[in-house]
Design a protein around this motif. Structure first.
Motif, short mmCIF file in Angstrom:
data_model
loop_
_atom_site.label_atom_id
_atom_site.label_comp_id
_atom_site.label_asym_id
_atom_site.label_seq_id
_atom_site.Cartn_x
_atom_site.Cartn_y
_atom_site.Cartn_z
N VAL A 82 12.21 -1.65 9.62
CA VAL A 82 13.28 -1.57 10.62
C VAL A 82 13.01 -2.53 11.78
N ASP A 83 11.79 -2.53 12.30
CA ASP A 83 11.46 -3.33 13.48
C ASP A 83 11.33 -4.82 13.19
N ASP A 84 10.70 -5.16 12.07
CA ASP A 84 10.33 -6.55 11.82
C ASP A 84 11.03 -7.17 10.61
N PHE A 92 7.21 -7.78 6.47
CA PHE A 92 6.40 -6.82 5.72
C PHE A 92 5.80 -7.48 4.50
N ARG A 93 6.61 -8.21 3.74
CA ARG A 93 6.12 -8.84 2.51
C ARG A 93 5.02 -9.87 2.80
N ALA A 94 5.13 -10.58 3.90
CA ALA A 94 4.09 -11.55 4.26
C ALA A 94 2.77 -10.82 4.54
N LEU A 95 2.82 -9.75 5.30
CA LEU A 95 1.61 -8.99 5.59
C LEU A 95 1.08 -8.33 4.32
N GLU A 96 1.97 -7.83 3.48
CA GLU A 96 1.57 -7.21 2.22
C GLU A 96 0.82 -8.22 1.35
N ARG A 97 1.34 -9.45 1.25
CA ARG A 97 0.67 -10.51 0.48
C ARG A 97 -0.75 -10.72 0.96
N GLU A 98 -0.90 -10.77 2.28
CA GLU A 98 -2.21 -10.99 2.91
C GLU A 98 -3.17 -9.84 2.58
N VAL A 99 -2.70 -8.61 2.74
CA VAL A 99 -3.54 -7.44 2.49
C VAL A 99 -3.93 -7.35 1.01
N VAL A 100 -2.99 -7.60 0.12
CA VAL A 100 -3.29 -7.56 -1.31
C VAL A 100 -4.33 -8.62 -1.66
N ALA A 101 -4.15 -9.83 -1.17
CA ALA A 101 -5.11 -10.91 -1.46
C ALA A 101 -6.51 -10.55 -0.94
N GLY A 160 11.94 7.90 4.18
CA GLY A 160 10.70 7.14 4.36
C GLY A 160 10.57 5.98 3.40
N ARG A 161 11.62 5.68 2.65
CA ARG A 161 11.59 4.57 1.69
C ARG A 161 12.74 3.63 2.04
N PRO A 162 12.43 2.57 2.79
CA PRO A 162 13.49 1.71 3.31
C PRO A 162 14.33 1.01 2.26
N LEU A 163 13.81 0.80 1.06
CA LEU A 163 14.60 0.13 0.04
C LEU A 163 15.57 1.05 -0.67
N LEU A 164 15.57 2.34 -0.30
CA LEU A 164 16.44 3.29 -0.97
C LEU A 164 17.62 3.74 -0.11
N LEU A 165 17.93 2.99 0.90
CA LEU A 165 19.07 3.37 1.73
C LEU A 165 20.35 3.30 0.90
N GLY A 166 21.19 4.31 1.04
CA GLY A 166 22.43 4.36 0.26
C GLY A 166 22.27 5.30 -0.92
N ASN A 167 22.87 4.96 -2.04
CA ASN A 167 22.83 5.76 -3.24
C ASN A 167 21.46 5.64 -3.88
#
Length: 162
Positions: free
Chosen positions: A40-42, A47-56, A106-113
């Motif tokens: 929501v904020d960023d 998020f994906r950029a930070l996720e890539r970093e953390v996973v690596a 709590g799951r941002p990709l599930l907004l809607g149906n």
């Protein structure tokens, strides 16, 4: 989403006597807010950029079981980093996934149906998951302990293979 990655990952790590890490939890600890708040904020891109970093970081330095967020494997760089690792795909069917995630709170990709969003995500991601996985474990209608036992057995079989 809803496959039981965290629960099963913790059980597998415990059975193997190795540490467990969940990249979403690591991200939340690092930024001091939830993944949902970061979306929501960023925005998803941040998020994906930070996720890539953390996973690596964790693929390079974590010696145990690592649970990745469901969208982490969409990044081609992450896919390349995962190739030498023993990747397990915990496969969940549409009906079971919807039941497990409920209304998507709590799951941002599930907004809607929720059902239609889960279907789109499964259709988009399943071929990638299957392509990266050393083995696939179906989770529908199964207790996490049973799924974890199958994962441990499959890992043991990989160790025995020359």
């Amino acid at each position: 989403m809803g496959a039981g990655k965290t629960t099963v990952g913790q059980l597998v790590a415990g059975a193997l006597g190795v540490p467990f890490a969940d990249t979403d939890t690591v991200i939340e600890q690092r930024i001091g807010k939830t993944v949902q708040e970061m979306f929501v904020d960023d925005g998803e891109q941040a998020f994906r950029a930070l996720e890539r970093e953390v996973v690596a970081e964790h693929l390079a330095g974590h010696d145990g079981v690592l649970s990745l967020g469901g969208g982490a494997v969409l990044d081609p760089g992450t896919q390349t980093l995962l190739e030498p690792h023993r990747v397990v795909f915990l496969r969940v069917g549409l009906a079971e996934a919807v039941k497990r995630v409920g209304l998507g709170v709590g799951r941002p990709l599930l907004l809607g149906n929720v059902r239609s969003r889960v279907k789109v995500l499964l259709d988009e991601r399943a071929p990638i998951y299957e392509g990266l996985a050393r083995f696939i474990v179906d989770t529908d209608g199964r207790a996490p302990e049973d799924v974890a036992a199958e994962v441990v057995a499959a890992l043991a079989a990989l160790e025995e293979t020359p």
